[in-house]
Structure formats: structure tokens, C-alpha cells
Design a protein around this motif. Structure first.
Motif, short mmCIF file in Angstrom:
data_model
loop_
_atom_site.label_atom_id
_atom_site.label_comp_id
_atom_site.label_asym_id
_atom_site.label_seq_id
_atom_site.Cartn_x
_atom_site.Cartn_y
_atom_site.Cartn_z
N LEU A 92 9.07 -13.14 -16.76
CA LEU A 92 10.17 -12.19 -16.92
C LEU A 92 9.66 -11.05 -17.79
N GLU A 93 9.70 -9.83 -17.26
CA GLU A 93 9.12 -8.71 -17.99
C GLU A 93 10.03 -7.50 -17.91
N ALA A 94 10.22 -6.83 -19.06
CA ALA A 94 10.99 -5.60 -19.10
C ALA A 94 10.15 -4.45 -18.56
N GLY A 95 10.75 -3.63 -17.71
CA GLY A 95 10.04 -2.49 -17.15
C GLY A 95 10.43 -2.26 -15.71
N ALA A 96 10.06 -1.09 -15.18
CA ALA A 96 10.35 -0.78 -13.78
C ALA A 96 9.51 -1.67 -12.88
N ALA A 97 10.13 -2.16 -11.81
CA ALA A 97 9.47 -3.12 -10.92
C ALA A 97 8.13 -2.62 -10.37
N ARG A 124 10.95 0.08 5.38
CA ARG A 124 10.96 -0.13 3.94
C ARG A 124 9.56 -0.08 3.34
N LEU A 125 8.60 -0.55 4.12
CA LEU A 125 7.25 -0.72 3.59
C LEU A 125 6.71 0.57 2.99
N PHE A 126 6.95 1.72 3.63
CA PHE A 126 6.40 2.98 3.14
C PHE A 126 7.46 3.94 2.64
N ARG A 127 8.75 3.57 2.71
CA ARG A 127 9.78 4.50 2.28
C ARG A 127 10.57 4.03 1.06
N SER A 128 10.59 2.74 0.79
CA SER A 128 11.32 2.26 -0.36
C SER A 128 10.52 2.49 -1.63
N ARG A 129 11.21 2.57 -2.74
CA ARG A 129 10.57 2.91 -4.01
C ARG A 129 9.53 1.88 -4.40
N VAL A 130 9.88 0.60 -4.36
CA VAL A 130 8.97 -0.44 -4.81
C VAL A 130 7.83 -0.64 -3.81
N SER A 131 8.18 -0.87 -2.54
CA SER A 131 7.16 -1.19 -1.55
C SER A 131 6.19 -0.04 -1.33
N ARG A 132 6.69 1.20 -1.29
CA ARG A 132 5.81 2.33 -1.05
C ARG A 132 4.80 2.47 -2.19
N THR A 133 5.29 2.36 -3.44
CA THR A 133 4.40 2.48 -4.59
C THR A 133 3.31 1.42 -4.54
N ALA A 135 2.26 -0.37 -1.95
CA ALA A 135 1.37 -0.22 -0.80
C ALA A 135 0.22 0.72 -1.12
N HIS A 136 0.47 1.71 -1.99
CA HIS A 136 -0.56 2.66 -2.38
C HIS A 136 -1.37 2.16 -3.58
N GLU A 137 -0.75 1.41 -4.49
CA GLU A 137 -1.35 1.20 -5.80
C GLU A 137 -1.73 -0.24 -6.12
N ALA A 138 -1.24 -1.22 -5.40
CA ALA A 138 -1.52 -2.61 -5.76
C ALA A 138 -3.01 -2.91 -5.63
N SER A 139 -3.49 -3.78 -6.50
CA SER A 139 -4.90 -4.15 -6.50
C SER A 139 -5.23 -5.25 -5.50
N CYS A 140 -4.21 -5.86 -4.91
CA CYS A 140 -4.41 -6.93 -3.94
C CYS A 140 -3.58 -6.60 -2.70
N PRO A 141 -3.77 -7.33 -1.61
CA PRO A 141 -2.91 -7.12 -0.44
C PRO A 141 -1.44 -7.34 -0.77
N VAL A 142 -0.58 -6.54 -0.14
CA VAL A 142 0.86 -6.62 -0.33
C VAL A 142 1.51 -7.01 0.99
N VAL A 143 2.38 -8.01 0.95
CA VAL A 143 3.08 -8.45 2.16
C VAL A 143 4.58 -8.25 1.94
N VAL A 144 5.21 -7.51 2.85
CA VAL A 144 6.67 -7.35 2.83
C VAL A 144 7.26 -8.25 3.90
N VAL A 145 8.17 -9.13 3.48
CA VAL A 145 8.74 -10.15 4.38
C VAL A 145 10.20 -9.84 4.66
N PRO A 146 10.58 -9.62 5.92
CA PRO A 146 11.98 -9.35 6.23
C PRO A 146 12.84 -10.59 6.01
#
Length: 281
Positions: A92-97, A124-133, A135-146
Motif C-alpha cells: 500500500l503506497e501513497a501516490g499517483a498510480a 484503454r491500453l493507450f488512452r487511459s491515464r494509467v495504462s497509457r503511461t 505502456a510507455h514507461e514501465a520497465s517490464c511487460p504490461v498486460v491489460v486484462v478486460p
């Protein structure tokens, strides 16, 4: 270099009741033999809530912490009901997701997310705030699950490539997953009419080199010119996972603009994985 690391956990960004994302992550952690990490990020709004807190003796900060703990506890209970022997960590961490999850991705082998806004899931993958960020910046693969994902409804993997994609990372990820899950791997190469990127014959040689490393993985390849073909779309309607390379700069990958790729994504209703170009194990 983006390294998965055998000792690194699979991380889930936990928000409310994203049971499909949790189920996907549990399956991945079980097969990979690694721990599962549940992460919930929260932000406490400034005044007037804090002003109300002072006036009425309500601890707003504590209420957000308690709410986050409840979310994590519910997620952990769900995981335990599915795979009680899995080692689970809760963070549990304080801060923007986006920022919290980007930092956590540096020590994760995979980052799993559920949907985080009301747009169609494949957007959502490229247009939502969390997923788009991420997808560009994560250091590992990112999987978005519907939310509609059903465990092991299909045993196929589809990898979409274009001539500008740095294909090494996505190919490694797709072959690793196909090998681990005993899946069939379908590779679609989208070739534009005025394409001056990597030619198909070079991409085919790269695919063949990976196929030599994973000779037991059944692979089929196709080159498409960007026109939606109903038979092609229907053949991937029930793909298990759709794999994409990281977006080119600030733009979507070429296949995301392409009518065929859009049709495949819209029909697939499957998890979508975005893989960094330098992904390694």
C-alpha cells in the motif's frame, strides 16, 4: 535492458474488484513459480476534505489508508481462494498510480492491470491515464486484462508486428509464453504500402531464429497489407493473449491505426500485452 528476473514477482495493480486481472496474474505466477505482488496506490485530496477533517475531527488520511488495506485484503482473499499455496505480498503506497506502478515495475517480471476508465477496453491500453503511461514507461511487460476475460478460454497467442517495431522483446515474450503455456503462436506482420522500415524477409529470419530456440512451439506467420479481412479477423477472435511492441515515441504502433488490427483487437476480448523492445529474461 529490461530484465524479468527469475526471482522477481508478478505485480498486479489492484483497484476494487478486478477479478479477471487477478485471475490472470495468479495463473501466470503459478506457471512461472514466482511470488505475486498486490499493489494499491492512493492519493488523499487536498482541502476542502482536509479542512472538513480538521473541523469535524475526521481523519481523512487514515480513512484512505483503511480503504486501501480493505482493497488489498479482498484481493489477497481472492488469490488464496484460487491458489492457496501462492506466496502473496501486499503493498500500500501513497501516490499517483502511474508513478507508483512504474517504480514497482523496475523490480517486477510482469505488471498486470485491469481496466481503469469507461472507454472500450481495447482503447484503454493507450488512452487511459494509467495504462497509457505504463505502456510507455514501465520497465517490464504490461498486460491489460478486460473484465470479460475467462481463464484459458483459448490457447493461442497473437503477436502483431509492423516494420517499425523493435521486435526482439515482443518476440522473446511471445515465444516464452507460448512455450510455458503450450500455446500456438500466430505472428501477423502489418506492411504499409509506403513502408521504409524493416522488410518482411528480415523479420522472417528473426522469427525463424527464435523458432530454432523454441522448436516445440507451433508458429504460423502472415503478412497483411492493412485491409480488414473477415476470415483473418475471425481466425483470431478467440486468441488467448494479444502481444504488441511498445508504442513508437508518442504515437500508437502502426497496427493500432490499421483497420485489420483494430478489428482483431475489437473482436478478441483478450488480455493485451505491451512489451518493451529490450525485454530480456
Amino acid at each position: 535492458m529490461t530484465r524479468a528476473g527469475l526471482g522477481r514477482p508478478i505485480t498486479v495493480g489492484v483497484v476494487d474488484a478486478h477479478r479477471a486481472a487477478l485471475g490472470f496474474a495468479v495463473e501466470e505466477a503459478r506457471l512461472a513459480g514466482c511470488d505475486l505482488q498486490l499493489v494499491h496506490a492512493y492519493t488523499v485530496p487536498p482541502s476542502p476534505p482536509r479542512a472538513i477533517s480538521s473541523a469535524y475531527g475526521i481523519d481523512i488520511d487514515a480513512s484512505f489508508v483503511d480503504s486501501g488495506r480493505a482493497v488489498l485484503a479482498a484481493a489477497a482473499a481472492f488469490v488464496a481462494s484460487r491458489h492457496p499455496d501462492l506466496t502473496v505480498r501486499s503493498v500500500l503506497e501513497a501516490g499517483a498510480a502511474p508513478g507508483v506502478l512504474a517504480r514497482v515495475s523496475e523490480t517486477s517480471r510482469l505488471l498486470v492491470l485491469g481496466p481503469d476508465d469507461a472507454t472500450p477496453w481495447y482503447s484503454r491500453l493507450f488512452r487511459s491515464r494509467v495504462s497509457r503511461t505504463l505502456a510507455h514507461e514501465a520497465s517490464c511487460p504490461v498486460v491489460v486484462v478486460p473484465d470479460t476475460w475467462v481463464e484459458r478460454s483459448s490457447r493461442d497467442i497473437t503477436l502483431l508486428l509492423d516494420s517499425r517495431t523493435v521486435a526482439h522483446g515482443p518476440l522473446r515474450f511471445a515465444f516464452e509464453r507460448a512455450s510455458r503455456h503450450d500455446d500456438v503462436l500466430h505472428v501477423l506482420h502489418v506492411q504499409g504500402l509506403d513502408d521504409d522500415g524493416i522488410p518482411w524477409h528480415d523479420m522472417r529470419r528473426l522469427i525463424e531464429s527464435w523458432q530454432a530456440t523454441y522448436p516445440h512451439v507451433l508458429v504460423d506467420t502472415a503478412v497483411v497489407g492493412g485491409v480488414a479481412d473477415v476470415a483473418m479477423v475471425e481466425s483470431f477472435e478467440r486468441t488467448g493473449v494479444l502481444v504488441l511492441g511498445r508504442p513508437h515515441g508518442d504515437h500508437l504502433p502502426v497496427p493500432m491505426h490499421d483497420s485489420l488490427a483494430q478489428a482483431v483487437i475489437a473482436r478478441a476480448s483478450c488480455p493485451v500485452a505491451v512489451v518493451p523492445p529490450d525485454y530480456d529474461v
